[in-house]
Design an enzyme around this catalytic site. Structure first.
Site, PDB file in Angstrom:
ATOM      1  N   GLY A  45       0.932  -1.726  -0.267  1.00  0.00           N
ATOM      2  CA  GLY A  45       0.184   0.555   0.314  1.00  0.00           C
ATOM      3  C   GLY A  45       0.801   1.526   0.019  1.00  0.00           C
ATOM      4  O   GLY A  45       0.267   2.141  -0.732  1.00  0.00           O
ATOM      5  N   GLU A 101       4.115   3.709   5.531  1.00  0.00           N
ATOM      6  CA  GLU A 101       2.952   3.034   5.773  1.00  0.00           C
ATOM      7  C   GLU A 101       1.996   3.779   5.012  1.00  0.00           C
ATOM      8  O   GLU A 101       1.652   5.160   5.204  1.00  0.00           O
ATOM      9  CB  GLU A 101       3.111   2.539   7.408  1.00  0.00           C
ATOM     10  CG  GLU A 101       1.528   1.867   7.817  1.00  0.00           C
ATOM     11  CD  GLU A 101       1.360   0.400   6.408  1.00  0.00           C
ATOM     12  OE1 GLU A 101       1.858   0.341   5.793  1.00  0.00           O
ATOM     13  OE2 GLU A 101       1.406  -0.555   7.533  1.00  0.00           O
ATOM     14  N   ASP A 102       0.543   3.274   4.609  1.00  0.00           N
ATOM     15  CA  ASP A 102       0.007   3.977   4.138  1.00  0.00           C
ATOM     16  C   ASP A 102      -0.926   4.218   4.954  1.00  0.00           C
ATOM     17  O   ASP A 102      -1.121   4.691   5.111  1.00  0.00           O
ATOM     18  CB  ASP A 102      -0.859   3.325   2.948  1.00  0.00           C
ATOM     19  CG  ASP A 102      -1.059   1.756   3.166  1.00  0.00           C
ATOM     20  OD1 ASP A 102      -1.321   1.681   4.857  1.00  0.00           O
ATOM     21  OD2 ASP A 102      -1.509   1.033   2.870  1.00  0.00           O
ATOM     22  N   ASP A 105      -4.762   2.036  11.016  1.00  0.00           N
ATOM     23  CA  ASP A 105      -5.569   1.776  11.459  1.00  0.00           C
ATOM     24  C   ASP A 105      -5.736   1.733  13.057  1.00  0.00           C
ATOM     25  O   ASP A 105      -6.535   2.640  13.731  1.00  0.00           O
ATOM     26  CB  ASP A 105      -6.273   0.653  10.477  1.00  0.00           C
ATOM     27  CG  ASP A 105      -7.874   0.471  10.865  1.00  0.00           C
ATOM     28  OD1 ASP A 105      -9.308   1.318  10.709  1.00  0.00           O
ATOM     29  OD2 ASP A 105      -8.351  -0.162  10.667  1.00  0.00           O
ATOM     30  N   LYS A 133      -6.093   6.652  10.837  1.00  0.00           N
ATOM     31  CA  LYS A 133      -7.475   7.003  11.828  1.00  0.00           C
ATOM     32  C   LYS A 133      -7.610   7.338  12.801  1.00  0.00           C
ATOM     33  O   LYS A 133      -7.897   5.784  13.988  1.00  0.00           O
ATOM     34  CB  LYS A 133      -8.696   5.868  10.652  1.00  0.00           C
ATOM     35  CG  LYS A 133      -9.009   5.556   9.379  1.00  0.00           C
ATOM     36  CD  LYS A 133      -9.592   4.969   9.465  1.00  0.00           C
ATOM     37  CE  LYS A 133      -9.710   3.537   7.934  1.00  0.00           C
ATOM     38  NZ  LYS A 133     -10.279   2.636   7.884  1.00  0.00           N
ATOM     39  N   PHE A 154     -13.367   3.389   4.924  1.00  0.00           N
ATOM     40  CA  PHE A 154     -12.685   2.801   4.507  1.00  0.00           C
ATOM     41  C   PHE A 154     -12.218   2.995   2.983  1.00  0.00           C
ATOM     42  O   PHE A 154     -13.846   3.682   2.160  1.00  0.00           O
ATOM     43  CB  PHE A 154     -13.020   0.628   4.213  1.00  0.00           C
ATOM     44  CG  PHE A 154     -12.562  -0.109   3.418  1.00  0.00           C
ATOM     45  CD1 PHE A 154     -11.495  -0.684   4.207  1.00  0.00           C
ATOM     46  CD2 PHE A 154     -12.081  -0.231   2.167  1.00  0.00           C
ATOM     47  CE1 PHE A 154     -10.434  -1.119   3.640  1.00  0.00           C
ATOM     48  CE2 PHE A 154     -11.269  -0.887   1.926  1.00  0.00           C
ATOM     49  CZ  PHE A 154      -9.804  -1.695   2.786  1.00  0.00           C
ATOM     50  N   ASP A 161      -6.382  -0.716  -1.277  1.00  0.00           N
ATOM     51  CA  ASP A 161      -6.767  -1.427  -1.913  1.00  0.00           C
ATOM     52  C   ASP A 161      -7.893  -2.109  -0.904  1.00  0.00           C
ATOM     53  O   ASP A 161      -8.401  -1.919   0.219  1.00  0.00           O
ATOM     54  CB  ASP A 161      -6.350  -2.349  -3.066  1.00  0.00           C
ATOM     55  CG  ASP A 161      -5.885  -3.457  -0.785  1.00  0.00           C
ATOM     56  OD1 ASP A 161      -5.324  -3.238   0.077  1.00  0.00           O
ATOM     57  OD2 ASP A 161      -6.268  -4.676  -1.344  1.00  0.00           O
TER      58      ASP A 161
HETATM   59  P1  IMP Z   1      -4.307  -1.860  11.412  1.00  0.00           P
HETATM   60  O1  IMP Z   1      -3.598  -2.968  11.823  1.00  0.00           O
HETATM   61  O2  IMP Z   1      -6.535  -2.035  12.193  1.00  0.00           O
HETATM   62  O3  IMP Z   1      -3.650  -0.699  12.025  1.00  0.00           O
HETATM   63  O4  IMP Z   1      -4.455  -1.246   9.898  1.00  0.00           O
HETATM   64  C1  IMP Z   1      -3.199  -1.759   9.374  1.00  0.00           C
HETATM   65  C2  IMP Z   1      -3.634  -2.707   7.395  1.00  0.00           C
HETATM   66  O5  IMP Z   1      -5.140  -2.315   7.288  1.00  0.00           O
HETATM   67  C3  IMP Z   1      -3.596  -1.085   6.540  1.00  0.00           C
HETATM   68  O6  IMP Z   1      -1.876  -1.329   6.442  1.00  0.00           O
HETATM   69  C4  IMP Z   1      -4.068  -1.296   5.490  1.00  0.00           C
HETATM   70  O7  IMP Z   1      -3.191  -2.110   4.635  1.00  0.00           O
HETATM   71  C5  IMP Z   1      -5.060  -2.057   6.100  1.00  0.00           C
HETATM   72  N1  IMP Z   1      -6.220  -0.596   6.355  1.00  0.00           N
HETATM   73  C6  IMP Z   1      -6.956  -0.228   7.793  1.00  0.00           C
HETATM   74  N2  IMP Z   1      -8.125   0.566   6.839  1.00  0.00           N
HETATM   75  C7  IMP Z   1      -8.002   1.091   5.095  1.00  0.00           C
HETATM   76  C8  IMP Z   1      -8.513   1.335   5.098  1.00  0.00           C
HETATM   77  O8  IMP Z   1      -9.201   2.268   5.650  1.00  0.00           O
HETATM   78  N3  IMP Z   1      -8.059   1.328   3.201  1.00  0.00           N
HETATM   79  C9  IMP Z   1      -7.622   0.689   2.841  1.00  0.00           C
HETATM   80  N4  IMP Z   1      -6.271  -0.341   3.859  1.00  0.00           N
HETATM   81  C10 IMP Z   1      -7.010  -0.521   4.901  1.00  0.00           C
END
Ligand code: IMP
Length: 188
Positions: A45, A101-102, A105, A133, A154, A161
């Site tokens: 991402g 990182e992209d 979340d 977020k 999302f 993606d």
């Molecule tokens: P976390 O571990 O919940 O912080 O999630 C991180 C990963 O979840 C990111 O690197 C993304 O690959 C994916 N992700 C979380 N939210 C989104 C979104 O809104 N769109 C796309 N991918 C997301």
């Protein structure tokens, strides 16, 4: 069919992204002057963000790539148990690391990643994320550089993606609900 027909709303425009990545690149250049940081891009991402970002950094930097996937997660949610699908080539010890990182979340993936990196004895570690977020956070993550904070939706585009699609959109958007329904039907 044009992918743009599947977009409900644009949250971050191409112009806003260009302006912000330029600002972040300059800030990193200022903060790391004389230090030659290693920027570790998290696949897949963050590739789009990294490629714009590094072109705005005015100092010497090195780039490496790390592939991470979350165990047992769904397309829309992660678990915090990460699997390294591709490790960095560089020796991280004593280096100034910037994880690129992209999106952060829940923060679970980033926390696991930082914890792993710390075991390798880097000189320093900072996080540079394109999106964050904050409302979704389950664990504390100390983000030094953040492109945009967004609401609990999302999003896709600019590297992000849904089911490996939409990464090539030049903005960040939200998909129409029927797109998810259609994909579920297609997958049975
Ligand atoms: P976390 O571990 O919940 O912080 O999630 C991180 C990963 O979840 C990111 O690197 C993304 O690959 C994916 N992700 C979380 N939210 C989104 C979104 O809104 N769109 C796309 N991918 C997301």
């Amino acid at each position: 069919m044009d992918m743009r027909d599947e977009i409900l709303e644009i949250l971050v425009s191409t112009e806003e992204i260009q302006k912000r990545t330029t600002e972040l690149g300059q800030q990193i250049g200022h903060d790391y002057d004389g230090r030659n940081p290693l920027m570790i891009c998290i696949l897949r991402g963050a590739v789009v963000f990294l490629s714009d970002l590094i072109r705005s950094v005015p100092i010497h930097v090195m780039v490496d790539f790390m592939g991470v996937s979350s165990y047992g997660g769904t397309n829309l949610d992660s678990t915090g148990v990460i699997k390294i699908t591709r490790d960095v080539d560089a020796n991280v010890a004593h280096r100034d690391i910037i994880i690129v990182e992209d999106i952060v979340d829940t923060g679970l993936t980033m926390k696991a990643l930082v914890d792993l990196m710390k075991t390798r004895g880097p000189g320093s570690i900072e996080i540079c994320t394109f999106l964050s977020k904050p409302q979704r956070r389950k664990v504390d993550v100390d983000i030094k550089y953040c492109g945009f904070e967004i609401p609990n939706k999302f999003v896709i585009g600019y590297g992000l993606d849904y089911d490996e699609n939409y990464r090539n959109l030049p903005f960040v958007g939200v998909l129409k609900p029927e797109v998810y329904e259609k994909r579920k039907e297609e997958k049975g």
